[in-house]
Design an enzyme around this catalytic site. Sequence first.
Site, mmCIF file in Angstrom:
data_model
loop_
_atom_site.group_PDB
_atom_site.id
_atom_site.type_symbol
_atom_site.label_atom_id
_atom_site.label_comp_id
_atom_site.label_asym_id
_atom_site.label_seq_id
_atom_site.Cartn_x
_atom_site.Cartn_y
_atom_site.Cartn_z
ATOM 1 N N GLU A 1 0.805 -1.218 0.000
ATOM 2 C CA GLU A 1 0.000 0.000 0.000
ATOM 3 C C GLU A 1 0.838 1.268 0.000
ATOM 4 O O GLU A 1 0.331 2.359 -0.293
ATOM 5 C CB GLU A 1 -0.957 -0.023 1.197
ATOM 6 C CG GLU A 1 -2.063 -1.060 1.025
ATOM 7 C CD GLU A 1 -3.091 -1.030 2.146
ATOM 8 O OE1 GLU A 1 -2.785 -0.487 3.219
ATOM 9 O OE2 GLU A 1 -4.192 -1.571 1.925
ATOM 10 N N GLU B 1 7.065 -21.439 8.881
ATOM 11 C CA GLU B 1 7.584 -20.568 9.937
ATOM 12 C C GLU B 1 8.749 -21.209 10.695
ATOM 13 O O GLU B 1 9.503 -20.520 11.378
ATOM 14 C CB GLU B 1 6.488 -20.159 10.902
ATOM 15 C CG GLU B 1 6.018 -21.222 11.856
ATOM 16 C CD GLU B 1 5.053 -20.655 12.895
ATOM 17 O OE1 GLU B 1 5.291 -20.925 14.091
ATOM 18 O OE2 GLU B 1 4.086 -19.962 12.523
#
Length: 299
Positions: A82, A113
Amino acid sequence: MTPLARTEQRNPNSVTIDRMSTVDLLQLINSEDRAVPVVVAEVLPELAAAVELAVTALAGGHRVHYVGAGTSGRLAVLDAAELIPTFGLEPDRVMAHIAGGPAALTRPAENAEDDEVAGAAIGGQVARGDLVVGLTASGRTPYVRAALAAARACGARTVLISANPASPIADAVDVHIAPDTGPEVLTGSTRMKAGTAQKLVLNAFSTATMVRLGRTYSNLMTDMLATNAKLRDRRLRILAEATGADLESCRQALADAGGDAKVALVTLIAGTTTDDAARALAETGGHLHRALHRLATPT
């Protein structure tokens, strides 16, 4: 056995969650959520320190890297993406790396992870002068830990954003931002309060960094990319709001400036040529107030 982080502990307020009415359940979630901005406010000094590191890195021509897994990684990708339309930031200046790669954005890759090799590979690619921001609600994700350690070895500065003030990674980073969101309504579901806190922290971190870098004028998005009709109209309204000029004058100034809203703004306020406006902006690193002051100050 490793002690449980508070994000993994059971919340005593929600032990009867499966027997609540819908309204009571939603009221409980909302009540827990209201505590998040309060704990984020408690870590603003650490957040400010991280912003200063980011400003130094980006102003020096370096990069900011986000590294995360699961929800944390997805929030990181969202924030980095963004910045491009909102502030006109070049796509490779703030980069987000998610465990499991781009596919993990839509298909969970929870085992990724634990991949310390992949994390170390990401951290090993950064340059001295870059800033690496690791995101992990528990404060101990192996992928993030390895990335931060490798980045630090490369000479990068490091920041950890977690929901665990007792994170075992904290001692190995320059700044630890740890809003203590506590146990989740749904035990261990850190996409909830911990995720909300990370979103608030990232919003504040990146917005403050962009403002400090001169990517706004007052509270107006002067550097946004106007890539559709709505945004082109917004860009004109921003120019009119900032300068007090009518829309037609703003449209003409924007055309004369080759579509560069900041150059157009300077010409409208300072009454100068586009060449002089562009030069003043280049000499002041794109900071509009500084450029206008330079043009108004006799040499």
